[in-house]
Design an enzyme around this catalytic site. Sequence first.
Site, PDB file in Angstrom:
ATOM      1  N   THR A 173      53.606  41.539  36.250  1.00  0.00           N
ATOM      2  CA  THR A 173      53.991  40.622  37.315  1.00  0.00           C
ATOM      3  C   THR A 173      54.232  39.218  36.771  1.00  0.00           C
ATOM      4  OG1 THR A 173      52.758  41.983  38.871  1.00  0.00           O
ATOM      5  CG2 THR A 173      53.354  39.772  39.610  1.00  0.00           C
ATOM      6  N   THR A 193      44.700  44.677  37.622  1.00  0.00           N
ATOM      7  CA  THR A 193      44.486  45.354  36.344  1.00  0.00           C
ATOM      8  C   THR A 193      45.329  44.657  35.276  1.00  0.00           C
ATOM      9  OG1 THR A 193      46.275  46.943  36.658  1.00  0.00           O
ATOM     10  CG2 THR A 193      44.086  47.570  37.511  1.00  0.00           C
ATOM     11  N   VAL A 248      47.564  45.532  32.839  1.00  0.00           N
ATOM     12  CA  VAL A 248      49.000  45.785  32.679  1.00  0.00           C
ATOM     13  C   VAL A 248      49.758  45.292  33.907  1.00  0.00           C
ATOM     14  CG1 VAL A 248      50.786  47.542  32.295  1.00  0.00           C
ATOM     15  CG2 VAL A 248      48.585  47.725  31.117  1.00  0.00           C
ATOM     16  N   CYS A 249      49.211  45.501  35.088  1.00  0.00           N
ATOM     17  CA  CYS A 249      49.875  45.051  36.321  1.00  0.00           C
ATOM     18  C   CYS A 249      49.971  43.526  36.349  1.00  0.00           C
ATOM     19  CB  CYS A 249      49.116  45.554  37.538  1.00  0.00           C
ATOM     20  SG  CYS A 249      49.039  47.355  37.671  1.00  0.00           S
ATOM     21  N   ASP A 250      48.909  42.865  35.937  1.00  0.00           N
ATOM     22  CA  ASP A 250      48.883  41.407  35.838  1.00  0.00           C
ATOM     23  C   ASP A 250      49.980  40.937  34.877  1.00  0.00           C
ATOM     24  OD1 ASP A 250      47.972  38.959  34.185  1.00  0.00           O
ATOM     25  OD2 ASP A 250      46.583  38.861  35.878  1.00  0.00           O
TER      26      ASP A 250
END
Length: 165
Positions: free
Chosen positions: A62, A55, A57-59
């Site tokens: 990280t 997703t 925001v997660c991308d």
Amino acid sequence: MATFKGNPITLVGPTLNKGDQAPDFVINKSLVEEVSLKDFAGKVKLISVVPSIDTGVCDAQTRRFNEEAANLGDNVIILTVSVDTPFAQSRWCGAAGVEKVVMLSDFKNHSFGEAYGVYIKEFGLDMRSIFVIDANDTIQYVEYLGEMTEHPNYEAAINAVKALV
């Protein structure tokens, strides 16, 4: 209270605070290799928890911590925890060029999510959060996001790490 797009979600487990001893966990580094908090003993640990690496925001979260890792020294390890399978995490890292963070999967038994109070009952995912743990496994910084789709405070987390090295 935690939400996903404004709708309440249920987090399972305790709320941890600065000064608490970091709970142990058993989590997958690969499909067969498991690790625990003890495997990172003696290091400052920044644990970045994301619901799913695929997703936006997660991308971004990280990738940001991967960039920061180069400036933090050898006594710091950045762990990214999600419930994505180790195969999916490895595929994503290869495509994104992410090599400095250690990807860990909470997909089997949700040991991390339940121990750190971030397991989302409704979705079977872990809630976005940040934990900075010192070399003695004491929590020095915690950020539980109230809304699943928001970014964490990157600067505060990095500053908490820098204060420990």
